[in-house]
Write an enzyme that holds these catalytic residues in place. Structure first.
Site, PDB file in Angstrom:
ATOM      1  N   HIS A 124      68.034  13.161 -21.497  1.00 34.12           N
ATOM      2  CA  HIS A 124      66.596  13.876 -21.081  1.00 34.12           C
ATOM      3  C   HIS A 124      66.537  14.830 -19.761  1.00 34.12           C
ATOM      4  CE1 HIS A 124      63.227  13.624 -18.967  1.00 34.12           C
ATOM      5  NE2 HIS A 124      63.034  13.680 -18.026  1.00 34.12           N
ATOM      6  N   GLU A 125      68.205  14.211 -19.006  1.00 29.18           N
ATOM      7  CA  GLU A 125      67.904  15.254 -18.128  1.00 29.18           C
ATOM      8  C   GLU A 125      68.775  16.331 -18.996  1.00 29.18           C
ATOM      9  OE1 GLU A 125      66.846  15.895 -14.975  1.00 29.18           O
ATOM     10  OE2 GLU A 125      66.311  13.714 -15.297  1.00 29.18           O
ATOM     11  N   HIS A 128      66.637  18.901 -19.573  1.00 27.54           N
ATOM     12  CA  HIS A 128      65.617  20.173 -18.889  1.00 27.54           C
ATOM     13  C   HIS A 128      65.903  21.563 -19.438  1.00 27.54           C
ATOM     14  CE1 HIS A 128      62.888  17.628 -17.264  1.00 27.54           C
ATOM     15  NE2 HIS A 128      63.146  16.831 -17.183  1.00 27.54           N
ATOM     16  N   GLU A 187      58.159  17.318 -18.803  1.00 23.91           N
ATOM     17  CA  GLU A 187      59.263  16.170 -18.601  1.00 23.91           C
ATOM     18  C   GLU A 187      59.190  15.047 -20.430  1.00 23.91           C
ATOM     19  OE1 GLU A 187      60.599  14.267 -17.135  1.00 23.91           O
ATOM     20  OE2 GLU A 187      60.817  15.393 -15.339  1.00 23.91           O
TER      21      GLU A 187
END
Length: 265
Positions: A124-125, A128, A187
């Site tokens: 997920h990070e 980004h 997100e």
């Protein structure tokens, strides 16, 4: 005033249009080299303020998971080695910054129960960064700031006793109507990309749902989604479940290759 505000916004929107990995239109006003330097500087400052874990096994575990996920990112993200640091902190969090930096707080390792759940967070990070969200956020803030500045000038010229109230309303409207939803878009997009990354890396994608269920237990859950910068866990889980079939297909393809990650917590 409306025409002037729209004109400024239009100019900014046409300034530098891009597209995210999911095909979403983006506003990018900053040079990526500049954004990378900002990410590196932020990371270096954080290392001076937050204790760094010296535990060998913990570092090996985080490195193992992160490197496995990084191996399935586009080639341009593998050109230079990433710096991966474990921070001694009770924060249940992790982050990735432009410039090839990843930080994981030890508090997260108490909530992410296994390598698969940790991969969900790290994926997920990294997503980004892949989606250029830092650049997009900076660009969005610049556009909103410019537009609100124009609105303030226009309000100053108005003959009304409600100037202060109107000015405050513009600011609140930008926060609730633009900034917070914009963050929620980021997100959700990072969840989608991260789910694909963890599956392709050989981590069980269903564990992403278990992770956010664990995360939900950590929070109060009292903030309405409309006033939250993150999707509420229930909505997040629904989106992950919707995208699960394609993630499972990617995981099964990776599983057939053998040599799945075995990162021991």
């Amino acid at each position: 005033m409306t025409k002037l505000t729209l004109a400024v916004t239009t100019v900014l929107m046409l300034g530098s249009c891009a597209e995210s990995p999911t095909g979403r239109p983006q506003l990018m006003l900053f040079d990526n080299t500049q954004v990378n330097k900002m990410g590196i500087q932020t990371f270096e400052e954080l290392k001076t303020k937050t204790p760094i874990s010296k535990d060998k096994k913990t570092n090996q575990y985080v490195q193992c998971v992160a490197q496995a996920v990084l191996k399935v990112t586009p080639q341009k993200y593998q050109t230079n080695p990433w710096e991966i640091v474990v921070f001694e902190s009770d924060q249940v969090n992790a982050f990735a910054l432009p410039g090839g930096k990843i930080g994981v707080y030890t508090g997260l390792l108490l909530v992410a129960e296994n390598q698969h759940q940790l991969a969900a967070v790290i994926g997920h990070e990294i997503a980004h960064v892949m989606a250029g969200h830092s650049n997009e956020r900076l660009s969005s803030n610049q556009a909103i700031s410019t537009t609100l500045g124009v609105a303030d000038v226009a309000l100053a010229a108005m003959n009304t006793q409600y100037k202060a109230e109107l000015s405050s309303a513009f600011g609140l409207g930008a926060q609730v109507g633009l900034v917070l939803p914009f963050s929620r878009v980021h997100e959700t997009e990072a969840d989608v990309i991260g789910l694909d990354l963890m599956a392709k890396a050989g981590f069980e994608p269903e564990q992403s749902v278990a992770l956010w269920q664990n995360m939900a237990k950590q929070g109060s859950g009292g903030t309405p989604q409309i006033l939250s910068s993150h999707p509420v866990p229930e909505n997040r889980i629904k989106k992950l479940q919707k995208d699960m079939p394609s993630a499972l297909a990617a995981y099964q393809a990776r599983q057939a290759q053998g040599g799945l990650p075995r990162c021991n917590k």
